[in-house]
Design a protein around this motif. Structure first.
Motif, mmCIF file in Angstrom:
data_model
loop_
_atom_site.group_PDB
_atom_site.id
_atom_site.type_symbol
_atom_site.label_atom_id
_atom_site.label_comp_id
_atom_site.label_asym_id
_atom_site.label_seq_id
_atom_site.Cartn_x
_atom_site.Cartn_y
_atom_site.Cartn_z
ATOM 1 N N LYS A 174 -9.408 3.690 4.602
ATOM 2 C CA LYS A 174 -8.352 3.245 3.695
ATOM 3 C C LYS A 174 -7.028 3.094 4.434
ATOM 4 N N LEU A 177 -6.919 -0.047 6.367
ATOM 5 C CA LEU A 177 -6.688 -1.188 5.478
ATOM 6 C C LEU A 177 -5.220 -1.312 5.092
ATOM 7 N N THR A 178 -4.635 -0.197 4.672
ATOM 8 C CA THR A 178 -3.247 -0.246 4.200
ATOM 9 C C THR A 178 -2.268 -0.527 5.337
ATOM 10 N N LYS A 180 -3.047 -2.403 7.834
ATOM 11 C CA LYS A 180 -3.437 -3.730 8.334
ATOM 12 C C LYS A 180 -3.784 -3.697 9.820
ATOM 13 N N ARG A 224 -10.351 -5.977 2.272
ATOM 14 C CA ARG A 224 -9.789 -5.368 1.060
ATOM 15 C C ARG A 224 -10.706 -5.596 -0.139
ATOM 16 N N TRP A 227 -13.726 -3.193 -0.058
ATOM 17 C CA TRP A 227 -13.458 -1.763 -0.216
ATOM 18 C C TRP A 227 -14.149 -1.185 -1.449
#
Length: 250
Positions: A174, A177-178, A180, A224, A227
């Protein structure tokens, strides 16, 4: 030399059941340092380790052996199982090759090959269980118990380890992902994929594998979207593993 705690627990227990004394290195550099200072009969070298990967670590070991007359048998361990990997490992100075998730028979055959106990097989290993399993459920129970040689206590141990480490693996995914960060995303997904592979968990494996591919391509938009699938399959896997342990503890 294996940095995934679930993979490590399986390999260590299988070796100990054969009367082996096991020393653990948590990264490639630590493995090289241990090998340089202590005698070992054989080394199991994961290709993907932090600090220094398995190929680099093997090269360092072979360089340190020059002029000494010593040669430590080294077995490559990899989750890739791609055509040509075996030859690449042998060219790098390794002596045998085994695919993860580890099967007891394959592991000991590879050790025998590396140490000269048998001639060993020359065939290219097949891809690990989750990508070839015919099971359509959350966990391939038969394959899992066969791989653990029916050891219910080992099953409980690796499930507990997985349930302890899975939240961190998901947080790492996570965070990648956040933030990038495609590189971190690829590595986090690869680690998660390796952990779930131990259970023949095909749906979770495939969800993590797709996330890893998105990271490789730098496709964060698709990552994303993927996920939700990873979250769903990990939740299903957790419930199934808890149920499996309860059944075998009864």
């Amino acid at each position: 030399m294996e940095d995934n705690p679930v993979n490590r627990a399986v390999a260590v227990r299988l070796l100990e059941r054969r009367g082996q004394i096991v020393t653990i290195a948590h990264n490639g550099r630590e493995a090289v340092d241990l090998i340089k200072t202590r005698p070992f009969d054989v080394a199991l070298m994961d290709l993907q380790m932090p600090e220094m990967d398995g190929l680099e670590a093997t090269a360092a070991v072979r360089a340190s052996e020059e002029g000494t007359g010593r040669r430590l048998p080294i077995v490559a361990m990899t989750a890739h199982a791609m055509k040509g990997d075996r030859e690449r490992c042998l060219r790098a100075g390794m002596d045998a090759y085994v695919s993860k998730p580890v099967q007891a028979g394959d592991l000991f055959e590879a050790i025998d090959t590396a140490t000269g106990a048998t001639s060993g097989g020359a065939e290219e290993p097949q891809a690990p269980g989750p990508t070839t399993s015919r099971g359509r459920g959350v966990v391939d129970r038969a394959a899992l118990l066969s791989r653990l040689e029916g050891d219910a206590s080992l099953l409980a141990e690796i499930v507990e380890l997985f349930l302890q480490t899975a939240p961190r693996l998901m947080r790492d995914l996570k965070l990648a992902l956040t933030s990038k960060d495609a590189g971190k995303l690829e590595r986090a997904a690869h680690t998660l994929k390796g952990a779930v592979a131990n259970f023949g968990a095909r749906p979770a494996f495939e969800a993590a594998f797709k996330m890893e591919q998105h990271g490789q391509r730098g496709d964060l938009a698709s990552a994303r979207k993927a996920w939700a699938s990873v979250e769903k399959e990990m939740a299903r896997l957790k419930k199934e593993l808890e149920r499996l342990v309860e059944e075998h503890a009864a």
